[in-house]
Scaffold this motif. Structure first.
Motif, PDB file in Angstrom:
ATOM      1  N   GLN A  89       2.580   2.751  -3.852  1.00 51.39           N
ATOM      2  CA  GLN A  89       1.891   3.648  -4.776  1.00 51.39           C
ATOM      3  C   GLN A  89       2.079   5.104  -4.374  1.00 51.39           C
ATOM      4  OE1 GLN A  89       0.077   2.682  -7.736  1.00 51.39           O
ATOM      5  NE2 GLN A  89       0.605   4.848  -7.987  1.00 51.39           N
TER       6      GLN A  89
ATOM      7  N   ASP B 105       3.615   8.015  -6.679  1.00 51.83           N
ATOM      8  CA  ASP B 105       2.831   9.220  -6.964  1.00 51.83           C
ATOM      9  C   ASP B 105       3.635  10.494  -6.738  1.00 51.83           C
ATOM     10  OD1 ASP B 105       0.661   7.659  -7.618  1.00 51.83           O
ATOM     11  OD2 ASP B 105      -0.365   7.924  -5.691  1.00 51.83           O
TER      12      ASP B 105
ATOM     13  N   ARG C   5       0.827  -1.216   0.000  1.00 52.11           N
ATOM     14  CA  ARG C   5       0.000   0.000   0.000  1.00 52.11           C
ATOM     15  C   ARG C   5       0.859   1.263   0.000  1.00 52.11           C
ATOM     16  NH1 ARG C   5      -2.657  -3.016   4.029  1.00 52.11           N
ATOM     17  NH2 ARG C   5      -2.098  -1.546   5.692  1.00 52.11           N
TER      18      ARG C   5
ATOM     19  N   PRO D  11       2.063  -1.997  -7.159  1.00 54.60           N
ATOM     20  CA  PRO D  11       1.569  -1.168  -8.267  1.00 54.60           C
ATOM     21  C   PRO D  11       2.465  -1.219  -9.497  1.00 54.60           C
ATOM     22  CG  PRO D  11       2.536   0.212  -6.554  1.00 54.60           C
ATOM     23  CD  PRO D  11       2.524  -1.186  -6.018  1.00 54.60           C
TER      24      PRO D  11
END
Length: 389
Positions: free
Chosen positions: A26, A30, A23, A51
């Protein structure tokens, strides 16, 4: 000077530590950071959480020693700005990497994923655990804990300054807080079938509960044969089920009357946060100081002593009463966890940049020191494999 390239690692994407790591990735992507993930293999139920955009290196096995040995060379090839160790189970690898790369080793930031005092250790093992934690200051640049209480414990055990950053929240379905009470009298457990979780304790508690109460444990692990045998010996096959992993554990938690956790030790158990986030009460052992930071009010659930099966059964009976009110959903913390980790990484890399280039020619340790360090890491690895620090 930002940490533009982060390298992290795990044996496989299975377990709570690895799910939280997935988790986090990502959020780093970003923010336009490059992320390299080194895995023993890609066989894990949380592999789908990695991801797109992460640079993957897979060794093709899940041998702890194999990943530990390979990691320094892979780091030399990748040349990251910072290394993230995602949990206590992996800190022996961090120690070995620091030892082998010496002055060329990038800064290492680790997360404290389990309690300092483990409920499954006694005597020399507990002493060895304390000595190992005290040595963390020699190979880590920073340590992160997920709650203030666990940070205080970690700082006392390691002597390091400890940052508090929660895990990023799980993606959970939304449920109205005024939904009708759950009619089922079936307890739900969620977690790996491993010694730490003490599902045998929860199964034993079932013998103190009425016949119409059932138990479902979602998860997989090495203790499946032993737990299956225990269920059969106690005559509970019609009441207790072990269906394995579930792709919809959050939905199962939302539909359950109560979620139970009977562990000997935990760090900050995400399953408790996830259950409370969907308005399901919890019954948990006092497996970590963090459980008191999660179950902050008697309306949310009950905390019982680890060894008290009768107290565990009584708490479960209470929450299975049809008139027991369900709590309002409790929001999970950690919405900004990725950004807070990056701020920590950036500050450490900037401080290192003012001292010396990371990737200068490595200062190799004398052979005697290497031997001593290797023995220390071997001891730490044995502690880590019981089954996790």
């Amino acid at each position: 000077m930002p940490a533009d390239h982060i390298l992290t690692y795990a044996l496989a994407m299975r377990g709570g530590v690895e799910a939280a790591l997935g988790r986090m990735l990502q959020g780093w992507l970003d923010q336009d950071r490059r992320v390299t993930l080194v895995l023993g293999d890609d066989d894990g139920q949380f592999q789908g959480g990695v991801p797109h955009g992460v640079d993957m290196v897979t060794l093709g096995h899940q041998r702890y020693g194999g990943l530990c040995t390979a990691l320094p060379g892979l780091i030399e090839q990748a040349r990251p700005d910072v290394i993230f160790c995602p949990g206590n189970h992996y800190t022996a690898m961090a120690a070995w990497t620091r030892l082998r790369l010496a002055g060329a080793c990038p800064p290492i930031v680790a997360k404290m994923s389990n309690a300092v005092d483990r409920g499954d250790q006694a005597g020399w093992m507990a002493w060895g655990q304390r000595q190992w934690l005290a040595g963390h200051r020699h190979f880590l640049d920073a340590l992160v804990a997920m709650t203030p209480a666990t940070a205080r414990e970690a700082q006392g055990a390691t002597g390091l300054s400890v940052a508090v950053i929660p895990n990023p929240p799980s993606v959970l379905p939304g449920f109205a807080s005024n939904r009708p009470p759950v009619a089922s009298r079936r307890i739900l457990g969620v977690g790996r079938l491993e010694p730490q979780k003490r599902w045998d304790r929860l199964i034993t508690a079932m013998t103190h509960l009425p016949e119409d109460i059932g138990l479902t444990i979602l998860g997989e692990g090495s203790l499946r044969p032993a737990l299956t045998a225990q269920i059969e010996i106690l005559g509970l096959s019609h009441r207790v089920s072990l269906p394995g992993h579930s792709a919809d554990a959050p939905g199962a938690m939302a539909a359950a009357p109560v979620v139970a956790l009977a562990s000997d030790y935990e760090g900050v158990p995400g399953v408790l946060r996830e259950a409370l986030a969907v308005g399901t009460p919890v019954v948990t052992t006092d497996s970590s100081p963090a459980v008191y930071e999660i179950v902050t009010d008697p309306t949310l659930g009950t905390i019982v002593p680890r060894q008290d099966v009768h107290a565990l059964a009584a708490a479960l009976r209470h929450w299975l009463d049809p008139v027991a009110p369900r709590p309002d959903p409790v929001p999970q913390p950690g919405q900004d966890s990725a950004e807070r980790y990056l701020a920590l990484f950036d500050s450490i890399v900037a401080a290192r940049g003012r001292q010396a280039p990371i990737w200068s020619e490595p200062e190799r340790m004398p052979s005697a020191e290497i031997g001593l360090g290797a023995r220390a890491v071997a001891v730490a690895r044995r502690l880590a494999l019981r089954p996790a620090l």
